[in-house]
Design a protein around this motif. Sequence first.
Motif, short mmCIF file in Angstrom:
data_model
loop_
_atom_site.label_atom_id
_atom_site.label_comp_id
_atom_site.label_asym_id
_atom_site.label_seq_id
_atom_site.Cartn_x
_atom_site.Cartn_y
_atom_site.Cartn_z
N TYR A 36 0.85 -1.18 0.00
CA TYR A 36 0.00 0.00 0.00
C TYR A 36 0.89 1.24 0.00
CZ TYR A 36 -4.05 -2.82 1.40
OH TYR A 36 -5.07 -3.74 1.45
N GLY A 43 -5.52 8.40 3.39
CA GLY A 43 -5.58 6.99 3.75
C GLY A 43 -4.65 6.18 2.87
N LEU A 44 -4.62 4.88 3.10
CA LEU A 44 -3.77 4.00 2.31
C LEU A 44 -4.43 3.63 0.99
CD1 LEU A 44 -2.57 3.71 5.22
CD2 LEU A 44 -1.99 1.37 4.57
N GLN A 45 -3.61 3.57 -0.06
CA GLN A 45 -4.09 3.13 -1.37
C GLN A 45 -3.41 1.82 -1.73
OE1 GLN A 45 -3.69 6.09 -4.46
NE2 GLN A 45 -4.00 7.77 -3.02
N ARG A 99 -6.75 -14.27 10.54
CA ARG A 99 -7.95 -13.52 10.22
C ARG A 99 -7.68 -12.04 10.02
NH1 ARG A 99 -13.38 -15.45 12.67
NH2 ARG A 99 -13.92 -14.33 10.81
N GLN A 100 -6.43 -11.65 10.19
CA GLN A 100 -6.15 -10.23 10.08
C GLN A 100 -4.86 -10.02 9.32
OE1 GLN A 100 -6.21 -10.01 14.42
NE2 GLN A 100 -4.13 -9.20 14.37
N LEU A 101 -4.76 -8.80 8.78
CA LEU A 101 -3.59 -8.40 8.02
C LEU A 101 -2.58 -7.78 8.99
CD1 LEU A 101 -3.01 -8.38 4.96
CD2 LEU A 101 -3.96 -6.08 4.88
N TYR B 35 -7.91 0.64 12.59
CA TYR B 35 -6.49 0.63 12.89
C TYR B 35 -6.11 1.97 13.52
CZ TYR B 35 -6.07 -3.12 9.35
OH TYR B 35 -6.18 -4.28 8.62
N LEU B 45 -3.96 -3.17 14.42
CA LEU B 45 -5.39 -3.45 14.37
C LEU B 45 -6.00 -3.34 15.77
CD1 LEU B 45 -7.78 -4.42 12.59
CD2 LEU B 45 -7.11 -6.76 13.20
N PHE B 48 -11.97 -5.59 14.56
CA PHE B 48 -12.56 -5.79 13.25
C PHE B 48 -13.91 -6.48 13.38
CE2 PHE B 48 -11.57 -10.33 12.41
CZ PHE B 48 -10.63 -10.57 13.39
N TYR B 50 -16.75 -8.88 10.98
CA TYR B 50 -17.00 -9.59 9.73
C TYR B 50 -18.49 -9.71 9.44
CZ TYR B 50 -17.23 -13.26 13.25
OH TYR B 50 -17.52 -13.99 14.38
N GLU B 56 -14.51 -8.60 16.68
CA GLU B 56 -13.40 -9.36 17.24
C GLU B 56 -12.28 -8.41 17.60
OE1 GLU B 56 -13.78 -13.58 14.81
OE2 GLU B 56 -11.87 -12.91 15.64
N GLY B 58 -8.59 -6.99 17.94
CA GLY B 58 -7.35 -7.05 17.20
C GLY B 58 -6.17 -7.13 18.15
N ASP B 59 -5.10 -6.47 17.80
CA ASP B 59 -3.88 -6.55 18.59
C ASP B 59 -3.87 -5.59 19.79
OD1 ASP B 59 -2.16 -6.87 15.49
OD2 ASP B 59 -2.72 -8.47 16.89
N LEU B 90 -7.49 4.88 11.27
CA LEU B 90 -7.87 4.52 9.90
C LEU B 90 -8.91 3.41 9.93
CD1 LEU B 90 -4.33 4.45 8.31
CD2 LEU B 90 -6.10 6.10 7.82
N GLN B 107 -7.87 -4.52 1.24
CA GLN B 107 -8.70 -3.64 2.04
C GLN B 107 -8.74 -2.25 1.40
OE1 GLN B 107 -7.55 -3.68 6.19
NE2 GLN B 107 -7.50 -5.91 6.26
N PHE B 109 -9.31 1.75 2.29
CA PHE B 109 -9.14 2.60 3.46
C PHE B 109 -9.86 3.94 3.31
CE2 PHE B 109 -6.12 0.59 6.30
CZ PHE B 109 -5.66 -0.44 5.50
#
Lengths: 113, 118
Positions: A36, A43-45, A99-101, B35, B45, B48, B50, B56, B58-59, B90, B107, B109
């Motif tokens: 990204y 924001g991120l692209q 489940r997460q990035l 985030y 994170l 999040f 779903y 749920e 995150g970190d 974000l 994703q 943003f």
Amino acid sequence: AQSVAQPEDQVNVAEGNPLTVKCTYSVSGNPYLFWYVQYPNRGLQFLLKYITGDNLVKGSYGFEAEFNKSQTSFHLKKPSALVSDSALYFCAGTSFSARQLTFGSGTQLTVLP
Amino acid sequence: DVKVTQSSRYLVKRTGEKVFLECVQDMDHENMFWYRQDPGLGLRLIYFSYDVKMKEKGDIPEGYSVSREKKERFSLILESASTNQTSMYLCASRPPGLAGSSSYNEQFFGPGTRLTVL
């Protein structure tokens, strides 16, 4: 736990020269990898992703990235840098079981005219 | 084009205040994320979701909560803001698709909310 590392906080390159922004990853199983870009106050692209298939992935704005499984790397490249490429770049990764990035810490790219 | 909007670009709050950050996406995505971005730490994170009413951790969920009453809207709540919550926040959304298939999507943003807690 999965992790993504960007070893360089800052990369400087002259306009017209090739650029490389480095990324290494640690995930369980097959990795899904993303790049990204973030311009100031934005924001991120999304630039590109590797899911499966060819190790060389082409993306937006002339960027490409090479997936190297043996070196667990996914470096971002561009043959000829533009001043407008100056921005903050993030590598991110995940896997089937996660489940997460997970994002790297980011690399500030500055292209000098 | 997918559009993710956040209610404020800049926000200044005082310690102890309850803060609401709103995020809306217009592409019917099941997955939504919050985030925080801090220099040298990348994106971390917080929470999040779903699906509607699902969430749920995150970190770094401590000090935060979330709400998802409608599919398009995902709210981040700071129950009692503290100075260490000063950051860029974000929001992102992602189309459905199971990991393990070629349909694992990126994703999208929002522009971010820069929150300052005094």
